[in-house]
Design an enzyme around this catalytic site. Structure first.
Site, PDB file in Angstrom:
ATOM      1  N   THR A 182      41.280  28.799  37.325  1.00 26.16           N
ATOM      2  CA  THR A 182      40.679  28.814  35.979  1.00 26.16           C
ATOM      3  C   THR A 182      40.863  27.452  35.326  1.00 26.16           C
ATOM      4  OG1 THR A 182      41.114  31.172  35.712  1.00 26.16           O
ATOM      5  CG2 THR A 182      40.751  29.901  33.696  1.00 26.16           C
TER       6      THR A 182
ATOM      7  N   ASN B 270      33.425  36.003  44.589  1.00 24.79           N
ATOM      8  CA  ASN B 270      34.574  36.904  44.539  1.00 24.79           C
ATOM      9  C   ASN B 270      34.184  38.378  44.463  1.00 24.79           C
ATOM     10  OD1 ASN B 270      33.733  35.637  41.952  1.00 24.79           O
ATOM     11  ND2 ASN B 270      34.990  37.272  41.072  1.00 24.79           N
TER      12      ASN B 270
ATOM     13  N   SER C 224      43.106  28.029  44.226  1.00 23.58           N
ATOM     14  CA  SER C 224      44.119  28.872  43.589  1.00 23.58           C
ATOM     15  C   SER C 224      45.040  29.448  44.646  1.00 23.58           C
ATOM     16  CB  SER C 224      43.408  30.007  42.846  1.00 23.58           C
ATOM     17  OG  SER C 224      44.352  30.889  42.308  1.00 23.58           O
ATOM     18  N   ALA C 225      46.355  29.168  44.523  1.00 24.69           N
ATOM     19  CA  ALA C 225      47.305  29.571  45.569  1.00 24.69           C
ATOM     20  C   ALA C 225      47.390  31.084  45.744  1.00 24.69           C
ATOM     21  CB  ALA C 225      48.690  29.003  45.244  1.00 24.69           C
ATOM     22  N   HIS C 226      47.303  31.838  44.636  1.00 28.07           N
ATOM     23  CA  HIS C 226      47.553  33.284  44.774  1.00 28.07           C
ATOM     24  C   HIS C 226      46.414  34.028  45.453  1.00 28.07           C
ATOM     25  CE1 HIS C 226      45.181  35.223  41.410  1.00 28.07           C
ATOM     26  NE2 HIS C 226      45.163  33.983  40.958  1.00 28.07           N
TER      27      HIS C 226
ATOM     28  N   CYS D   9      39.316  39.948  37.212  1.00 28.71           N
ATOM     29  CA  CYS D   9      39.674  39.094  36.087  1.00 28.71           C
ATOM     30  C   CYS D   9      38.990  39.583  34.808  1.00 28.71           C
ATOM     31  CB  CYS D   9      39.271  37.651  36.358  1.00 28.71           C
ATOM     32  SG  CYS D   9      39.883  37.058  37.928  1.00 28.71           S
TER      33      CYS D   9
ATOM     34  N   GLN E 269      37.921  31.562  46.513  1.00 24.05           N
ATOM     35  CA  GLN E 269      37.929  32.708  47.439  1.00 24.05           C
ATOM     36  C   GLN E 269      37.802  32.309  48.912  1.00 24.05           C
ATOM     37  OE1 GLN E 269      38.500  35.860  46.799  1.00 24.05           O
ATOM     38  NE2 GLN E 269      38.535  35.745  44.565  1.00 24.05           N
TER      39      GLN E 269
END
Ligand SMILES: Cc1ncc(COP(=O)(O)O)c(C=O)c1O
Length: 388
Positions: free
Chosen positions: A72, A152, A200-202, A333, A180
């Protein structure tokens, strides 16, 4: 234990990632900016190594990585930073109707303050962006185009390198939201032709709250303005004390994602196709949202999105949630808002169809047994709702 099939929303931390980052949360707590002593210097060294690893995983150079709190923030930095660099609220931005809100909302903000914006539609059902439509939308004043690599919700993979050619031939920058894609398909910023790219790592078994923006610094070097000012970290692009454990964890997660690339997508695809076969056998009328599953270039391997006619989406989700299934009916999200998914509507679904759709995201930790049980639970849930 819940059967977790919501891996587009977030993924489980890989135990190897946890092991890699723990020392930086406990004994080794130096500030990577405090290089006047050993504890600061060792933290700095760990960040330097992590930066190299993350850059190598995406085909970039270490100096092109700006660590952020996630995709984000990376998307906001790319879009608002490119706009701010212009100095005046003039110019044109192009994006796509099916982007994540972390792209659509900063673009909407630019529109409010005076920039011109085009949101391109996509093909019905598949969600593919037409290159001709992009070509027609590009104007002399277009300075930025933002198109995601993998969606996503419906997993569609856009032809980014072809898009980059068009965008560059008209002198604009290309930003690509790659949140993604890591671990599901090879990601190489050079092959994509990205000027800016968000990660994004997660989303790939790393920690929550860490990501990065790739900012091209080699040929066609890109200049954007920062959004956050302060201590001048990240070469002035993103001030704030570095999250050393998060960054070390992101690097380990990226390393594992690349290491597993040849086998993991094959396994994920097998499980995903098995899920579809079982659902199709157990639920009359079920249909796929998004591109065909067999087309490997068009759809990420861990994604399935289906619509189930004749049931109410909310009742279905609460039935499945009650049975221990973790999945989503839209972008997680935005799941606090009851609005039907903008992505499903953009590919032609009406509001009821969008609400009666389910999104599955599989991961490294998904097992065949979980797939079988999930399919059984869903088929039974649908049958009971349809008999009401
Ligand atoms: C395509 C895409 N972009 C951006 C984000 C936001 O990422 P983060 O949670 O790192 O802020 C997500 C998360 O769902 C996403 O799927």
């Amino acid at each position: 234990m819940a059967i977790y099939l919501d891996n587009h929303s977030t993924t489980r931390l890989d135990p190897r990632v946890l092991e890699s980052l723990l020392p930086w949360l406990t004994d080794h707590y130096g500030n990577a900016g405090s290089v006047t002593h050993d504890m600061g210097r060792e933290a700095r060294a760990a960040v330097d190594v992590a930066r190299e690893t993350v850059a190598a995983a995406i085909g970039g150079a270490a100096r092109e990585i700006v660590f952020t709190s996630g995709a984000t923030e990376a998307n906001n930095l790319a879009i608002l930073g490119a706009a701010a660099r212009r100095g005046v609220a003039r110019g044109h931005v192009i994006t796509v109707a099916t982007e994540h809100h972390a792209v659509l909302d900063p673009v909407e903000h630019l529109e409010r303050i005076g920039f011109a914006v085009t949101r391109l539609p996509v093909a019905p059902q598949t969600g593919i962006l037409s290159l001709d439509a992009l070509e027609a939308a590009l104007r002399p004043e277009t300075f930025l185009v933002s198109v995601m690599l993998a969606n996503n919700e419906i997993g569609v993979v856009q032809d980014i390198s072809a898009i980059a050619e068009r965008v560059h031939s008209r002198g604009a920058l290309l930003h690509v939201d790659c949140a993604q894609a890591v671990g599901r398909l090879p990601v190489n910023v050079d092959a994509l032709g990205a000027d800016l790219a968000s990660f994004s790592a997660h989303k790939f078994h790393g920690p929550k709250g860490t990501g990065c923006l790739y900012v091209r610094r080699r040929e066609r070097a890109v200049r954007i303005d920062p959004l956050v000012y302060g201590g001048g970290q990240e070469r002035g692009m993103r001030s704030g004390t570095l999250d050393v454990p998060g960054i070390v964890g992101m690097a380990e997660a990226a390393r594992l994602a690349v290491e597993n690339l040849p086998e993991e997508p094959v396994r994920l695809r097998g499980l995903r196709d098995r899920l579809w076969r079982l659902l199709q056998a157990g639920i009359p009328g079920i249909a796929i949202n998004g591109p065909p599953l067999h087309d490997l270039a068009l759809r990420i391997v861990n994604n399935l999105n289906v619509r189930i006619p004749g049931v109410d989406g909310q009742s279905l989700l609460s039935t499945l949630g009650g049975a221990g299934l973790a999945l989503s009916s839209g972008s997680a999200c935005s799941s606090e808002s009851p609005r039907p998914s903008h992505v499903l509507q953009a590919i032609g679904l009406d509001e009821d169809q969008a609400r009666a759709s389910l999104r599955f995201g599989l991961s490294r930790f998904t097992t065949a047994d979980e797939i079988d049980r999930a399919a059984q639970i869903i088929a039974a849930g649908v049958a009971s709702l349809r008999s009401l």
